[in-house]
Design an enzyme around this catalytic site. Structure first.
Site, mmCIF file in Angstrom:
data_model
loop_
_atom_site.group_PDB
_atom_site.id
_atom_site.type_symbol
_atom_site.label_atom_id
_atom_site.label_comp_id
_atom_site.label_asym_id
_atom_site.label_seq_id
_atom_site.Cartn_x
_atom_site.Cartn_y
_atom_site.Cartn_z
ATOM 1 N N ALA A 85 18.148 8.774 18.862
ATOM 2 C CA ALA A 85 18.657 9.873 18.565
ATOM 3 C C ALA A 85 19.365 9.161 16.571
ATOM 4 C CB ALA A 85 19.530 10.782 19.286
ATOM 5 N N THR A 112 0.530 -1.055 0.424
ATOM 6 C CA THR A 112 -0.084 0.561 -0.152
ATOM 7 C C THR A 112 0.579 1.066 -0.110
ATOM 8 O OG1 THR A 112 -0.096 -0.158 2.246
ATOM 9 C CG2 THR A 112 -2.143 -1.159 1.175
ATOM 10 N N CYS A 165 7.763 1.918 6.118
ATOM 11 C CA CYS A 165 6.351 1.356 6.429
ATOM 12 C C CYS A 165 6.137 3.548 7.262
ATOM 13 C CB CYS A 165 5.960 1.248 7.988
ATOM 14 S SG CYS A 165 6.253 -0.386 7.096
ATOM 15 N N ASN A 192 2.455 3.597 15.106
ATOM 16 C CA ASN A 192 3.186 3.947 13.304
ATOM 17 C C ASN A 192 3.547 5.239 13.811
ATOM 18 O OD1 ASN A 192 4.272 1.195 12.770
ATOM 19 N ND2 ASN A 192 3.484 1.492 10.672
ATOM 20 N N LYS A 250 -3.278 0.792 14.039
ATOM 21 C CA LYS A 250 -1.972 0.682 12.844
ATOM 22 C C LYS A 250 -1.844 2.197 12.206
ATOM 23 C CE LYS A 250 1.272 -0.630 11.147
ATOM 24 N NZ LYS A 250 2.911 -1.648 11.306
ATOM 25 N N PHE A 278 2.307 -6.020 12.916
ATOM 26 C CA PHE A 278 2.879 -4.905 13.877
ATOM 27 C C PHE A 278 4.540 -5.327 13.488
ATOM 28 C CE2 PHE A 278 -1.373 -4.757 15.212
ATOM 29 C CZ PHE A 278 -1.547 -3.217 15.581
ATOM 30 N N LEU A 279 4.881 -7.033 12.649
ATOM 31 C CA LEU A 279 5.705 -7.276 12.609
ATOM 32 C C LEU A 279 6.658 -5.812 12.687
ATOM 33 C CD1 LEU A 279 7.477 -7.926 9.687
ATOM 34 C CD2 LEU A 279 5.806 -9.905 10.325
#
Ligand SMILES: NC(=O)c1ccc[n+]([C@@H]2O[C@H](COP(=O)([O-])OP(=O)(O)OC[C@H]3O[C@@H](n4cnc5c(N)ncnc54)[C@H](O)[C@@H]3O)[C@@H](O)[C@H]2O)c1
Length: 441
Positions: free
Chosen positions: A255, A86, A263, A211, A207, A152-153
């Site tokens: 950082a 996607t 993703c 993220n 989801k 969620f991997l």
């Protein structure tokens, strides 16, 4: 149970292999015939630690197979998973759902008996409803339920993440579908993995929100890193002090040069577009996106400064090209911004990455590569660490120093301790670490 996995990329191949390892019979389907040929010949199209053995064992056991054909595996399936891409749609940042809808149209004619259609791809709110409508229109007679089951991997730790997830999210109101999904994930009950049943739209949003939140954490600590550099604090100490607070937690507080990958960048762009669609401005998300883009573009200035103000005629040895270690995935990697910017400023760049060079050469055709880290630094004016692969953490620094033309390390992942490296006579530049000359009280 019998599973058809549509899309055999990073998510589909790992999920298919893991489900087959649980004992289910899985057919992985992909429209890319070359990928399927490669898998059938016993080699993998991607690098993911442990995946080669997992795939080989389950193929050998007869529980995992690969095809481009939809009919037979869909007829037999108790559950069909959609794990197609996607990507960002050009122009507006919204997710391109054409692969999902194509897959829905592909499976619809072949559904037989009660079948769960579980969407693993990351999709905007309302996509499950749309897939439901597409299949219903093509097959009004079919007995099926569309379920949102976001994945969620993390690449690089994908098998462990799939087999020991923090949670499984299943969005459906259909009790039969819940039973099928419970049965598919039953082996995870042993680990007491929480299974969260939600509405479909909540599952879709969980989801994206997850993220976006993680991307925000990274961006926040990157801003603190900039502040640390100016005010004489060490961002790693700040991150540790923050992370010990369980309300904050220490992960995603490292950082670095800005996040990339397949993703976060596309998912936060899609979330911002979803917000716009519903007339709800997602200002934090939009800011994270802009700050992260600016951060990647700001990194070359650190290299220029460390190299005495100019890169003309200088050779920069870049260690690490992938967006993170333990993957060959180059999508949106910071290196794709930083390497061309160094070249544009007159540097010659030579790079080494354990698994990313083949893909990197496709995206940066002029890129010069080396066979190992030491060959990479030979005669270079500075060593620039862009990805924290384990093999870069314990380099023989005496050998590196001898090989470099000038002893300069720019470590955008903070994998070395400044004092130790400085003691060996290097000029060391990290991220969020104050200049050694900062006047301390
Ligand atoms: N990569 C990750 O770490 C990760 C993690 C969680 C969720 N996701 C989400 O999972 C989804 C898949 O991501 P990915 O990284 O595995 O993508 P990918 O590009 O690696 O794989 C997608 C696969 O789908 C195939 N495909 C496309 N259309 C098809 C069709 N109609 N029929 C059959 N096969 C088709 C492609 O050929 C490709 O092999 C995305 O929505 C992504 O956001 C990815």
């Amino acid at each position: 149970m019998r599973i058809a996995m549509i899309g055999t990329g990073y998510v589909g191949l790992v999920s298919g292999a893991c489900f087959s390892d649980f004992g289910h019979v899985v057919t992985c389907i992909d429209s890319d015939a070359a990928k399927i040929r490669q898998l059938r010949s016993g080699s993998l199209p991607i690098f993911e630690p442990g995946l080669d053995a997992l795939v080989a064992n389950n193929v050998e056991a007869g529980r995992l197979s690969f095809t481009t054909e939809f009919a037979a595996p869909i007829h037999a399936a108790d559950a069909i998973f959609l794990a197609v891409g996607t990507p960002s749609r050009r122009g507006d940042g919204f997710a391109d759902l054409s692969y999902v809808y194509d897959a829905a149209r592909g499976i619809a004619p072949e559904i037989k008996g009660y079948t769960v259609v579980a969407i693993k791809s990351t999709v905007p709110v309302g996509t499950n409803d749309e897939v439901d409508a597409i299949i219903r229109k093509l097959r009004p007679d079919a007995d099926f339920a569309v379920v949102s089951n976001p994945e969620f991997l993390r690449e690089g730790a994908a098998i462990e993440d799939f087999k020991r997830p923090d949670r499984i999210v299943i969005g459906t109101d259909d009790e039969r579908a819940r039973r099928v999904m419970r049965e598919l994930y039953r082996p995870l009950f042993i680990n007491e993995t929480p299974i969260l049943f939600t509405g479909r739209r909540a599952a879709e949003l969980i989801k994206y929100a997850s993220n976006a939140f993680l991307a925000t954490k990274i961006t926040f600590i990157n801003e603190m890193a900039d502040l640390c550099e100016k005010c004489g604090a060490d961002v790693q100490e700040v991150a540790r002090g923050m992370g010990l607070d369980r309300r904050i937690a220490g992960k995603f507080l490292h950082a670095g040069p800005g996040f990339g990958g397949s993703c976060f960048p596309k998912d936060i762009a899609a979330l911002a577009a979803i917000g716009q669609h519903y007339g709800v401005p997602t200002k934090i998300v939009a800011t994270v996106m802009a700050v992260n883009d600016a951060r990647k573009r700001a990194m070359p200035a650190k290299v220029v400064a460390a190299c005495g103000g100019s890169l003309h005629g200088k050779t920069i040895a870049v260690l690490g090209l992938t967006f993170k270690p333990n993957t060959d995935d180059m999508r949106e990697a910071p290196s794709l911004v930083i390497v061309p910017a160094l070249e544009a400023q007159g540097a010659r760049v030579r790079a080494y990455d354990p698994h990313g060079m083949e893909e990197a050469r496709k995206l940066m055709p002029r890129l010069e590569t080396a066979a190992d880290p030491y060959a990479c630094v030979e005669g270079a004016d500075a060593m620039l660490i862009l990805t924290e692969w384990d093999q870069f953490r314990a380099l023989d620094l005496d050998r590196v120093k001898t090989a470099l033309r000038s002893p300069v390390i720019i470590d955008l992942r903070n994998i070395y301790r400044p004092a130790e490296v400085a003691a060996k006579g290097f000029t060391y530049v990290g991220v969020g670490i104050a200049d050694a000359n900062y006047p301390r009280p």
